[in-house]
Write an enzyme that holds these catalytic residues in place. Structure first.
Site, PDB file in Angstrom:
ATOM      1  N   GLU A  88       0.838  -1.204   0.000  1.00 42.35           N
ATOM      2  CA  GLU A  88       0.000   0.000   0.000  1.00 42.35           C
ATOM      3  C   GLU A  88       0.876   1.259   0.000  1.00 42.35           C
ATOM      4  OE1 GLU A  88      -1.513   2.907   3.092  1.00 42.35           O
ATOM      5  OE2 GLU A  88      -2.146   0.902   3.724  1.00 42.35           O
ATOM      6  N   HIS A  89       1.946   1.234   0.792  1.00 39.79           N
ATOM      7  CA  HIS A  89       2.862   2.383   0.847  1.00 39.79           C
ATOM      8  C   HIS A  89       3.662   2.540  -0.440  1.00 39.79           C
ATOM      9  CE1 HIS A  89       3.064   3.718   5.233  1.00 39.79           C
ATOM     10  NE2 HIS A  89       2.110   2.806   5.216  1.00 39.79           N
ATOM     11  N   GLU A 161      10.123   2.363   2.658  1.00 38.98           N
ATOM     12  CA  GLU A 161       8.801   2.205   3.259  1.00 38.98           C
ATOM     13  C   GLU A 161       8.676   0.921   4.072  1.00 38.98           C
ATOM     14  OE1 GLU A 161       6.337   4.526   3.135  1.00 38.98           O
ATOM     15  OE2 GLU A 161       7.809   5.795   2.125  1.00 38.98           O
ATOM     16  N   GLU A 196       6.123   2.265  12.063  1.00 39.93           N
ATOM     17  CA  GLU A 196       4.690   2.430  12.322  1.00 39.93           C
ATOM     18  C   GLU A 196       4.161   1.261  13.146  1.00 39.93           C
ATOM     19  OE1 GLU A 196       0.385   2.381   9.995  1.00 39.93           O
ATOM     20  OE2 GLU A 196       2.235   2.352   8.837  1.00 39.93           O
TER      21      GLU A 196
END
Length: 1012
Positions: A88-89, A161, A196
């Protein structure tokens, strides 16, 4: 009259079925499968399929200018490496048509969209946006489709990422080379998603929920990624996952609003048509089979330092229910869940939390219908170890009693009334809300047309209910058995250290493998450093690359004049009333403020507890259960809270008070007013149960507050920093910041024998002045209901205490907050905020400050703090009404580097040769918020709550459009560079205390009453 008729005709045209193809007909590469008009939602739904690839398309035609687009893919995760999340990133880091670094973030300042994001769910990933501008819609659709279907997926994007190993501080390595300090050269795991998820795993509530999902859904792995497994993911696996899953044959497209369907299909077909149909991964996974009997799982989790050490267990019991494609049964099970769990008067709350078995619901509590089969869970946090085995038996006892007693029709009616109000309430983001409601079920096989059919579902429910014993039969069918999963998380005092040691060992293994592969330690280190420096060099190109390939709207597209919201003011029975007369679909919205002068600090800090207590204790003649039932049956909710604001003409001055709000059908407005009066004035703080009920509120607030801070740590850091700058910021921090956390947790830790006499006495003081004195009110309703609402308000005011309460005058506030403050909290990453005082809302400097915040965020800080630094987020902000400019970072692994970036950002802005395009982008990004659609109940609230008139807004609008590059540099120098030189700033970081937190920092311990 003619204007209304024209509007009605336009609305009919947008949703008129006759204008669309008929089922079986083709349009721009799609075949319409079916269509349906849904009058209760004022929409028409069309289900289409792309002829060549089989992609599904759901179009919702509605008379709503806030148009929505989303493309989503079924992404069943093959393992716990987080490949759907990292993909997704990385898809947003560049594509064939837009081959620049990070086109998604670079589009943010080139669009007037009011929503842009991407989400990874448990078994699907989707990319939505919303905008009112037709060209903007076309631009964003192009970027989104190219990003998802044709991403570049460069290896450097994967390492940025996803994850990599590199030196802690590559900037130092770049400048000092071989002379760099050992701590700067230290090799660590890095990556935006990696950091994250380390931050997510610091949240004990999230950890409990995700581990529960691991065991109730063993077939579905952790799509977000477990940091311990993320480092197993390879670049090739990422590319393969994209090829297999991000394909039109595996996609579902959603469009919503008043823009023409044909235009959408033409654009979408142009993108999808290049693909051939494949067999997509549409497998729908099911939860664990519990038919063979009960299962028990116990895992270890972190200790919450702000919660009683004897109440650290989290535990739940779960059942797997029926197929969620049965819409009526699923609706009925959701109703049962609400009746059993919602509110202080619900059977499970009274039987589990009132009795002290736990302090609050666990994160998985309730009915979850997002999967193929429904799951019903009841769980508690704040449980003592010896009480863990008692939960299941107690829940089963309560369920048996509920089945035998039956469910009261009046309570069911209250729930159905809330649904009715939900349909009538006109929100500005209806299309996005609808997407979030339909999407997860659509990916698990639920027909979206069934999900839209509200009236049909309600009618079918009523038919079943009329037969008698329907809900009780569902309880019998699904819940009165022992086919359960008992899931418990026990506290481990070494949990955090164990994670650190595991990461250290994993890193050591990875480095050893690299050493062996490279032929020596020196060669391996050189390879890691070279990779990091190469990434740094590539990231450095972001500020110089040509962005002309990206589409954009223009400042010239933004109207200079904005149609003002028409407000009318009058005085009735001592009350200043602001009227907003507009179509509200039969609803009345009410707000009132009671301004308080010289409110003592100790009373102000207890207003949040007061607001909770009056919705918990009940009155002398009504229990809270009875009050809750009446609130649900007659209103869309009532609330009482604290309100403060700076003055728009002078941010150093502020007003504060209590704010009251409610929503109801026009016919129920008098009852809404009476309920507000009753809960505020008549709540019985002297009842025998008051102390225990208030203690439960305190313990529930304290339990999990560390998780709440973790989910928005940058907001707490900013609030703490700002509190040393202005009176309003100080007030807000007292009631919603770390000071409030400290107060509530200290009260929650008082012994059970403490009758809380001093606390209750202060709550009774607040009760005496809450509605006393002179209120000012704001009412939004249809014009024809103004008369009735005026009478109801007059009656309401007539029975309120007439005399206001006065407090002793207080001396002007003194702000003695330390310039640098640190709050030790058990997180694996950091949250930071740096704030500076600026200018008032009406100052000409305010507009260039707003533009400066956007320029710094999009042209500098995102690149430095997120891309290079590895934080999940970082940027600058300017709050016009508060007179504050600041910086923040979120889930940040490198706070010292971030601090330097923040401190140098002002000078960077002064020295930067801004281009016309830079200024254009910043203005566009500001107007995303300025011109975002507003729900009808929000119109006029800037004037009522903050004193910002329509004239002020128009003046500021023109100032924003006219900001020059010189003005940006001037305010950067005046407020940021010079402010830092004068030590005007306040700086706060939250996280694990390490050696860099030296004597220059004021350390604010958050442990309460000796809690470790």
């Amino acid at each position: 009259m003619l204007r209304n008729a024209t509007k009605g005709a336009a609305r009919k045209t947008v949703t008129e079925l006759s204008q669309f193809p008929k089922p079986g007909e083709k349009l721009h590469g799609f075949t319409l499968l079916r269509s349906k008009h849904v009058p209760e939602l004022e929409l028409t739904a069309l289900h289409l399929q792309h002829d060549k690839t089989g992609a599904e398309h759901l179009h919702i035609a509605r008379d709503d200018s806030n148009n929505v687009f989303s493309i989503g893919f079924k992404t069943n995760p093959p393992d716990d490496t987080g490949v759907p999340h990292i993909l997704e990133h990385t898809t947003l880091c560049g594509s064939e048509k837009y081959p620049i670094r990070d086109p998604f973030f670079k589009m943010l300042p080139r669009t007037l969209s009011n929503f842009m994001n991407a989400f990874t769910a448990s078994d699907h990933t989707f990319y939505p946006f919303a905008t009112t501008n037709a060209q903007d819609y076309k631009n964003l659709m192009s970027v989104y489709l190219d990003a998802t279907l044709r991403p570049l997926l460069k290896e450097s994007d994967f390492t940025q990422e996803g994850w990599r190993i590199g030196p802690e501080n590559p900037q130092a390595l770049l400048t000092a080379g071989a002379e760099a300090k050992p701590e700067d050269k230290k090799l660590v795991f890095k990556g935006v998603v990696y950091n994250e998820m380390k931050g997510q795993m610091s949240d004990a509530g999230y950890l409990f929920y995700i581990r529960f999902q691991d065991h109730i859904f063993p077939d579905i792995n952790n799509s977000g990624g477990d940091p311990q497994k993320i480092t197993d993911l390879t670049y090739q696996q990422l590319k393969s996952f994209h090829a297999e899953h991000y394909h039109p044959s595996n996609a579902k497209v959603y469009t919503y609003g008043d823009m023409p369907l044909a235009d959408h299909l033409k654009e979408i077909d142009a993108q999808l048509g290049a693909f051939e149909r494949i067999r997509g991964d549409m497998a729908i996974h099911r939860p664990i089979d519990l038919s063979t009997g009960p299962r028990e799982i116990m895992l270890l989790g972190p200790v919450d330092p702000l919660v009683d050490l004897n109440k650290q267990f989290k535990t739940s019991v779960s059942w797997v229910l029926g197929d969620t494609t049965d819409i009526v049964e699923s609706f009925s099970l959701a109703l049962i869940s609400a009746l059993l769990v919602d509110g202080y008067g619900s059977p499970l709350y009274k039987g589990l939390i009132d009795t002290g078995l736990g302090t609050d619901w666990s994160p998985n509590t309730g009915y979850d219908n997002s999967g193929k089969l429904g799951i019903f869970s009841i769980g508690l946090t704040g449980v003592q170890e010896e009480d863990v085995p008692k939960l299941k038996a107690k829940v089963q006892e309560i369920l048996r009693n509920a089945r035998e007693k039956g469910f009261e029709r009046s309570k069911i009616n209250g729930y159905l009334h809330q649904l009715e109000l939900g349909l009538k309430h006109k929100t500005a983001n209806f299309g996005m809300s609808l997407l979030h409601r339909l999407k997860p079920k659509w990916f698990t096989g639920v027909d979206p047309f069934d999900s839209l059919a509200w009236n049909d579902t309600l009618a079918a429910f009523e038919t079943e209910f009329a037969k008698g014993g329907y809900l009780e039969g569902l309880v019998e069918k699904y819940l009165l058995n022992d086919n359960t999963l008992a899931f418990t998380m026990a506290p481990s005092s070494t949990f955090g250290q164990d994670l650190v040691e595991e990461e250290t060992a994993r890193l050591s293994t990875r480095i050893s493998q690299a050493v062996e592969s490279a032929g020596g330690e020196e060669q391996a280190r050189a390879a890691f450093e070279a990779q990091e420096l190469n990434l740094l060099a590539e990231q450095g190109k972001t500020n110089t690359e040509d962005l002309n390939c990206l589409p954009s709207v223009h400042v010239r597209d933004i109207p200079r004049q904005k149609e003002p919201v028409v407000l009318r003011n009058e005085v009735t029975d001592r009350v200043n009333i602001q009227w907003r007369e507009a179509p509200t679909n039969g609803l009345t919205y009410f707000r009132a403020v009671n301004t308080l002068e010289s409110l003592p600090d100790d009373l102000r800090s207890l207003i949040p507890l007061f607001s909770d207590a009056i919705m918990r204790l009940g009155t002398k003649d009504m229990t809270m259960e009875q009050l809750e039932d009446l609130i649900k049956l007659k209103t869309g909710g009532i609330s009482v809270g604290y309100h403060s604001t700076s003055k728009p003409t002078d941010f150093t001055k502020a007003t504060e008070g209590l704010v009251f709000s409610g929503m109801a059908l026009d016919r129920n407005v008098p009852i809404m007013f009476e309920l507000i009066r009753k809960v505020v004035v008549d709540t019985d703080f002297d009842s025998p149960d008051a102390a225990q009920q208030i203690r439960q509120l305190l313990q529930a607030s304290a339990d999990g507050v560390v998780n709440d801070i973790a989910s928005s740590g940058h907001a707490f850091a900013r609030r703490a920093a700002e509190a040393g700058l202005s009176w309003d910021a100080f007030l807000k921090e007292q009631v919603s910041g770390l000071s409030q956390v400290k107060l509530i947790t200290s009260l929650a830790h008082r012994p059970e024998s403490d009758p809380l006499v001093d606390v209750i006495a202060k709550l009774k003081q607040i009760q005496q002045f809450a509605l006393a004195g002179t209120l000012r009110a704001a009412i939004t309703c249809d014009s024809e209901n103004v008369g009735n609402n005026t009478k109801a308000l007059s009656k309401f005011v007539g029975v309120l205490p007439p005399n206001s309460v006065s407090f002793p005058d207080r001396s002007p506030p003194q702000f003695s907050r330390d310039i640098k403050s640190f709050y030790p909290l058990p997180y694996q990453v950091y949250y930071g905020g740096l704030a500076l005082p600026t200018a008032s809302y009406t100052s000409p400097d305010n507009a260039p400050l707003q533009i400066l915040s956007q320029l710094l965020t999009h042209k500098h800080l995102h690149h430095e703090i997120r891309e290079k630094g590895g934080a999940y987020g970082g940027g600058a902000y300017s709050r016009a009404i508060d007179g504050i400019f600041g910086f923040y970072s979120y889930r940040d692994p490198n706070p010292l580097n971030t601090l330097k970036i923040m401190q140098n950002a002002g000078k960077w802005a002064v020295d930067k040769q801004w281009s016309d395009r830079d200024l254009e982008d910043a203005k566009i990004s500001v107007f995303q918020g300025v011109d975002a659609p507003r729900s009808v109940n929000k119109e006029g609230m800037g004037n009522f709550l903050y004193g910002v008139t329509e004239e002020m807004k128009q003046t500021r609008r023109e100032q924003l459009l006219d900001v020059t590059k010189d003005q940006v540099r001037e305010v950067a120098q005046k407020y940021v560079v010079d402010g830092l030189a004068k030590n005007s700033e306040r700086l706060v970081f939250l996280g694990e205390k390490r050696d860099w937190v030296d004597n220059a920092w004021a350390v604010n311990e958050m442990d309460i009453n000796g809690v470790d």
